[in-house]
Scaffold this active site. Structure first.
Site, PDB file in Angstrom:
ATOM      1  N   GLU A 214     -39.929  16.624  -4.059  1.00 35.35           N
ATOM      2  CA  GLU A 214     -40.804  17.726  -3.606  1.00 35.35           C
ATOM      3  C   GLU A 214     -42.221  17.200  -3.350  1.00 35.35           C
ATOM      4  O   GLU A 214     -43.220  17.750  -3.818  1.00 35.35           O
ATOM      5  CB  GLU A 214     -40.836  18.888  -4.615  1.00 35.35           C
ATOM      6  CG  GLU A 214     -41.323  20.205  -4.014  1.00 35.35           C
ATOM      7  CD  GLU A 214     -41.487  21.307  -5.051  1.00 35.35           C
ATOM      8  OE1 GLU A 214     -42.358  21.211  -5.919  1.00 35.35           O
ATOM      9  OE2 GLU A 214     -40.720  22.274  -4.997  1.00 35.35           O
TER      10      GLU A 214
ATOM     11  N   HIS B 166     -47.520  34.097 -13.088  1.00 34.40           N
ATOM     12  CA  HIS B 166     -47.948  33.219 -14.182  1.00 34.40           C
ATOM     13  C   HIS B 166     -49.068  32.254 -13.796  1.00 34.40           C
ATOM     14  O   HIS B 166     -49.618  31.569 -14.643  1.00 34.40           O
ATOM     15  CB  HIS B 166     -46.754  32.393 -14.683  1.00 34.40           C
ATOM     16  CG  HIS B 166     -46.317  31.332 -13.723  1.00 34.40           C
ATOM     17  ND1 HIS B 166     -46.941  30.114 -13.620  1.00 34.40           N
ATOM     18  CD2 HIS B 166     -45.340  31.320 -12.796  1.00 34.40           C
ATOM     19  CE1 HIS B 166     -46.346  29.395 -12.674  1.00 34.40           C
ATOM     20  NE2 HIS B 166     -45.384  30.099 -12.154  1.00 34.40           N
TER      21      HIS B 166
ATOM     22  N   ARG C 111     -52.258  30.055 -13.026  1.00 29.64           N
ATOM     23  CA  ARG C 111     -53.597  29.982 -13.646  1.00 29.64           C
ATOM     24  C   ARG C 111     -54.662  30.717 -12.840  1.00 29.64           C
ATOM     25  O   ARG C 111     -55.514  31.383 -13.393  1.00 29.64           O
ATOM     26  CB  ARG C 111     -54.004  28.511 -13.795  1.00 29.64           C
ATOM     27  CG  ARG C 111     -53.606  27.909 -15.098  1.00 29.64           C
ATOM     28  CD  ARG C 111     -54.123  26.488 -15.237  1.00 29.64           C
ATOM     29  NE  ARG C 111     -54.104  26.070 -16.625  1.00 29.64           N
ATOM     30  CZ  ARG C 111     -53.001  25.845 -17.330  1.00 29.64           C
ATOM     31  NH1 ARG C 111     -51.821  26.025 -16.771  1.00 29.64           N
ATOM     32  NH2 ARG C 111     -53.069  25.483 -18.593  1.00 29.64           N
TER      33      ARG C 111
ATOM     34  N   ASP D 134     -45.239  19.213  -9.194  1.00 26.45           N
ATOM     35  CA  ASP D 134     -46.702  19.173  -9.316  1.00 26.45           C
ATOM     36  C   ASP D 134     -47.224  19.618 -10.673  1.00 26.45           C
ATOM     37  O   ASP D 134     -48.361  20.073 -10.798  1.00 26.45           O
ATOM     38  CB  ASP D 134     -47.319  20.047  -8.217  1.00 26.45           C
ATOM     39  CG  ASP D 134     -46.800  21.485  -8.253  1.00 26.45           C
ATOM     40  OD1 ASP D 134     -46.218  21.886  -9.280  1.00 26.45           O
ATOM     41  OD2 ASP D 134     -46.975  22.197  -7.250  1.00 26.45           O
TER      42      ASP D 134
ATOM     43  N   HIS E 152     -43.354  35.442 -18.351  1.00 25.74           N
ATOM     44  CA  HIS E 152     -43.547  34.026 -18.660  1.00 25.74           C
ATOM     45  C   HIS E 152     -43.961  33.916 -20.130  1.00 25.74           C
ATOM     46  O   HIS E 152     -44.581  34.837 -20.668  1.00 25.74           O
ATOM     47  CB  HIS E 152     -44.654  33.489 -17.752  1.00 25.74           C
ATOM     48  CG  HIS E 152     -44.767  31.987 -17.729  1.00 25.74           C
ATOM     49  ND1 HIS E 152     -45.341  31.282 -18.758  1.00 25.74           N
ATOM     50  CD2 HIS E 152     -44.372  31.081 -16.818  1.00 25.74           C
ATOM     51  CE1 HIS E 152     -45.300  29.988 -18.469  1.00 25.74           C
ATOM     52  NE2 HIS E 152     -44.704  29.837 -17.302  1.00 25.74           N
TER      53      HIS E 152
HETATM   54  C1  UD1 Z   1     -46.796  25.167 -16.227  1.00 27.17           C
HETATM   55  C2  UD1 Z   1     -47.337  24.321 -15.076  1.00 27.17           C
HETATM   56  C3  UD1 Z   1     -47.338  25.107 -13.773  1.00 27.17           C
HETATM   57  C4  UD1 Z   1     -45.953  25.692 -13.497  1.00 27.17           C
HETATM   58  C5  UD1 Z   1     -45.487  26.488 -14.708  1.00 27.17           C
HETATM   59  C6  UD1 Z   1     -44.069  26.946 -14.470  1.00 27.17           C
HETATM   60  C7  UD1 Z   1     -49.050  22.652 -15.606  1.00 27.17           C
HETATM   61  C8  UD1 Z   1     -50.476  22.411 -15.894  1.00 27.17           C
HETATM   62  N1  UD1 Z   1     -48.706  23.934 -15.372  1.00 27.17           N
HETATM   63  O1  UD1 Z   1     -47.709  26.243 -16.452  1.00 27.17           O
HETATM   64  O2  UD1 Z   1     -47.690  24.239 -12.703  1.00 27.17           O
HETATM   65  O3  UD1 Z   1     -46.037  26.506 -12.363  1.00 27.17           O
HETATM   66  O4  UD1 Z   1     -45.514  25.669 -15.877  1.00 27.17           O
HETATM   67  O5  UD1 Z   1     -43.661  27.903 -15.381  1.00 27.17           O
HETATM   68  O6  UD1 Z   1     -48.256  21.741 -15.618  1.00 27.17           O
HETATM   69  N2  UD1 Z   1     -44.737  28.436 -23.595  1.00 27.17           N
HETATM   70  C9  UD1 Z   1     -43.781  28.711 -24.570  1.00 27.17           C
HETATM   71  N3  UD1 Z   1     -42.479  28.325 -24.343  1.00 27.17           N
HETATM   72  C10 UD1 Z   1     -42.092  27.712 -23.212  1.00 27.17           C
HETATM   73  C11 UD1 Z   1     -43.052  27.448 -22.225  1.00 27.17           C
HETATM   74  C12 UD1 Z   1     -44.380  27.805 -22.429  1.00 27.17           C
HETATM   75  O7  UD1 Z   1     -44.082  29.260 -25.603  1.00 27.17           O
HETATM   76  O8  UD1 Z   1     -40.897  27.401 -23.073  1.00 27.17           O
HETATM   77  C13 UD1 Z   1     -46.147  28.833 -23.834  1.00 27.17           C
HETATM   78  C14 UD1 Z   1     -46.844  27.904 -24.856  1.00 27.17           C
HETATM   79  O9  UD1 Z   1     -47.731  28.658 -25.632  1.00 27.17           O
HETATM   80  C15 UD1 Z   1     -47.620  26.937 -23.954  1.00 27.17           C
HETATM   81  C16 UD1 Z   1     -48.034  27.883 -22.836  1.00 27.17           C
HETATM   82  O10 UD1 Z   1     -46.904  28.723 -22.627  1.00 27.17           O
HETATM   83  O11 UD1 Z   1     -48.711  26.313 -24.604  1.00 27.17           O
HETATM   84  C17 UD1 Z   1     -48.462  27.230 -21.560  1.00 27.17           C
HETATM   85  O12 UD1 Z   1     -47.524  26.266 -21.091  1.00 27.17           O
HETATM   86  P1  UD1 Z   1     -48.031  25.159 -19.989  1.00 27.17           P
HETATM   87  O13 UD1 Z   1     -46.866  24.317 -19.567  1.00 27.17           O
HETATM   88  O14 UD1 Z   1     -49.220  24.436 -20.494  1.00 27.17           O
HETATM   89  O15 UD1 Z   1     -48.557  26.023 -18.779  1.00 27.17           O
HETATM   90  P2  UD1 Z   1     -47.789  27.030 -17.834  1.00 27.17           P
HETATM   91  O16 UD1 Z   1     -48.718  28.158 -17.591  1.00 27.17           O
HETATM   92  O17 UD1 Z   1     -46.441  27.302 -18.378  1.00 27.17           O
HETATM   93  N1  UDP Z   2     -36.971  31.499 -13.163  1.00 29.01           N
HETATM   94  C1  UDP Z   2     -36.079  31.726 -14.200  1.00 29.01           C
HETATM   95  N2  UDP Z   2     -36.314  32.771 -15.062  1.00 29.01           N
HETATM   96  C2  UDP Z   2     -37.405  33.576 -14.928  1.00 29.01           C
HETATM   97  C3  UDP Z   2     -38.314  33.325 -13.877  1.00 29.01           C
HETATM   98  C4  UDP Z   2     -38.073  32.273 -13.014  1.00 29.01           C
HETATM   99  O1  UDP Z   2     -35.088  31.013 -14.345  1.00 29.01           O
HETATM  100  O2  UDP Z   2     -37.578  34.485 -15.735  1.00 29.01           O
HETATM  101  C5  UDP Z   2     -36.732  30.352 -12.261  1.00 29.01           C
HETATM  102  C6  UDP Z   2     -36.816  30.665 -10.788  1.00 29.01           C
HETATM  103  O3  UDP Z   2     -35.564  31.048 -10.266  1.00 29.01           O
HETATM  104  C7  UDP Z   2     -37.322  29.353 -10.203  1.00 29.01           C
HETATM  105  C8  UDP Z   2     -38.171  28.775 -11.313  1.00 29.01           C
HETATM  106  O4  UDP Z   2     -37.782  29.436 -12.507  1.00 29.01           O
HETATM  107  O5  UDP Z   2     -36.262  28.447  -9.972  1.00 29.01           O
HETATM  108  C9  UDP Z   2     -39.630  28.977 -11.032  1.00 29.01           C
HETATM  109  O6  UDP Z   2     -40.366  28.674 -12.148  1.00 29.01           O
HETATM  110  P1  UDP Z   2     -41.835  29.203 -12.372  1.00 29.01           P
HETATM  111  O7  UDP Z   2     -42.049  30.468 -11.623  1.00 29.01           O
HETATM  112  O8  UDP Z   2     -42.047  29.224 -13.838  1.00 29.01           O
HETATM  113  O9  UDP Z   2     -42.724  28.010 -11.791  1.00 29.01           O
HETATM  114  P2  UDP Z   2     -43.275  27.601 -10.341  1.00 29.01           P
HETATM  115  O10 UDP Z   2     -42.123  27.480  -9.413  1.00 29.01           O
HETATM  116  O11 UDP Z   2     -44.272  28.642  -9.921  1.00 29.01           O
HETATM  117  O12 UDP Z   2     -43.975  26.306 -10.585  1.00 29.01           O
END
Ligand code: UD1
Ligand code: UDP
Length: 375
Positions: free
Chosen positions: A119, A204, A206, A97, A237
């Protein structure tokens, strides 16, 4: 030419849940399975895939710091569209999602390539809760030809929305396949010098940004002060908004470890080492019951009610007094703890990928062993 399947991921959770599907499909030389990353996440995606010995065949590398939803959407849409034009796949697979999931399914729809949604069918009753994930998964379902639902409840949601029973399959969650795969090979050892209990926190989402996240942080800091044997571990995160909220409240305490996100291989062992997990993560909620670790879900609603109904997870919201009290109960009341600490997963039996492989290959006219559906 071999039939070609393009699997698209972009974030940590969709990488973890797509990886075992790719490994399963690659056991069948009659088809070609190409792994594409939008790069919505960068380091966290690489960490996730590396646990499976995988790297993307194509990486669109779209991440920018502090990216907006519209930036992710437009950059990923253009990149995926160009790749679909070049690769001309017979099928596209998208997982979950995230914005990558929504965009991958939309791009495939525009190119009239059938989509298999992994999923599928998780739902709340509001399009903006969780935001934007509820929209993303509903939109992906609208344009998907095959719906791989992790549970029978998810399949029922899809049927209620008008998806045909012939296109909807209860496979179990591929995240449970991933978990078993990695738990069997991970050798990480966490805090061997700490003889007391470990409480793990991840947050993490929103909808928890801002005051809710600060409230959660204050509650768990108080918890550590109340229980002198507890070590609190908080893998951060990489989102800067999350870090700004948590770090000032959780820093400077000798029994609070605020750490960089461990890679998936290590994180799985950290979950196993934990007595209690507090989280708003979807994936962590699904994984913890496999290890019999109780989960307090830091949200007001969940699209994953199966864990709550099975008694292995509890929805506690983000109100600090409630978070603190519910945690205290589990750390002091043996009966309450044992009632939740049951090692059984309502999310799958680690054979979801085989089921998806069978259904997809059958669509492509390729025979492969069948596995009875998950119930
Ligand atoms: C995203 C997903 C959320 C999911 C989450 C899992 C959307 C809108 N949101 O949220 O559904 O639960 O990932 O973790 O798709 N960043 C880094 N390095 C990384 C990853 C992220 O620096 O490897 C930082 C960057 O500044 C980036 C920010 O995190 O711009 C936000 O990343 P983004 O994918 O937009 O949103 P998440 O909050 O990670
Ligand atoms: N996870 C990980 N390292 C972390 C935190 C989570 O590998 O520091 C794994 C966790 O085991 C799960 C997945 O990341 O499989 C969940 O991702 P996240 O919580 O970022 O996203 P969500 O599932 O809420 O979309």
């Amino acid at each position: 030419m071999k039939p070609r399947i393009v699997a698209i991921c972009g974030t940590r959770p969709d990488a973890i849940k797509t990886a075992p599907v790719v490994l399963e499909l690659r056991k069948y030389p009659e088809v070609e399975c190409i792994l594409v990353s939008t790069g919505q996440h960068r380091e966290m995606l690489a960490q996730a895939l590396s646990a499976f010995g995988l790297a993307p065949d194509y990486d669109l590398d779209i991440m920018v710091h502090g990216q907006t939803l519209a930036q992710v959407t437009t950059r990923a849409l253009e990149g995926i569209d160009s790749l679909l034009e070049k690769l001309k796949p017979q099928w596209v697979l998208a997982q979950g999602d995230t914005t990558t999931t929504f965009v991958a399914s939309l791009a495939a729809f525009y190119r009239q390539v059938p989509v298999g949604h992994i999923e599928a069918g998780l739902r709340t009753d509001r399009i903006d809760r969780p935001f934007p994930e509820e929209f993303n998964r509903r939109a992906a379902a609208l344009v998907s030809r095959l719906h791989f639902a992790p549970t029978s409840r998810a399949a029922e949601n899809l049927i209620r929305e008008g998806m045909s029973a012939a296109s909807t399959f209860v496979t179990g969650n591929t995240g449970i396949d991933a978990l078993h795969h990695v738990a069997a090979i991970s050798e990480a050892e966490w805090f061997p010098e700490h003889k007391g209990r470990v409480v793990l926190l991840t947050t993490h989402r929103r909808e928890n940004w801002g005051e809710s996240q600060k409230g959660i942080a204050s509650a768990v800091r108080q918890l550590v002060d109340d229980f002198s044997d507890v070590l609190l571990v908080v893998p951060m995160h990489r989102n800067p908004i999350v870090r700004e909220a948590l770090e000032p409240i959780l820093g400077g305490h000798d029994r609070i470890k605020v750490i960089e996100p461990p890679d998936y291989m290590d994180f799985v062992k950290l979950m196993q080492r934990s007595t209690l997990i507090l989280t708003d993560s979807g994936g962590v909620q699904e994984e913890a019951p496999t290890f019999g670790v109780p989960v307090l879900v830091l949200r007001n609603t969940t699209e994953r009610p199966e864990g709550v109904h099975a008694g292995v997870a509890k929805l506690v919201g983000t109100e600090p007094t409630v978070v603190l009290n519910e945690s205290r109960i589990l750390l002091t009341d043996d009966d309450a703890y044992k009632a939740m600490a049951q090692a059984r997963s309502p999310y799958g039996d680690a054979r979801a990928c085989e089921r998806i492989r069978f259904i997809l290959l059958r669509e492509l006219g390729v025979e492969s062993p069948e596995v009875p559906m998950w119930t």
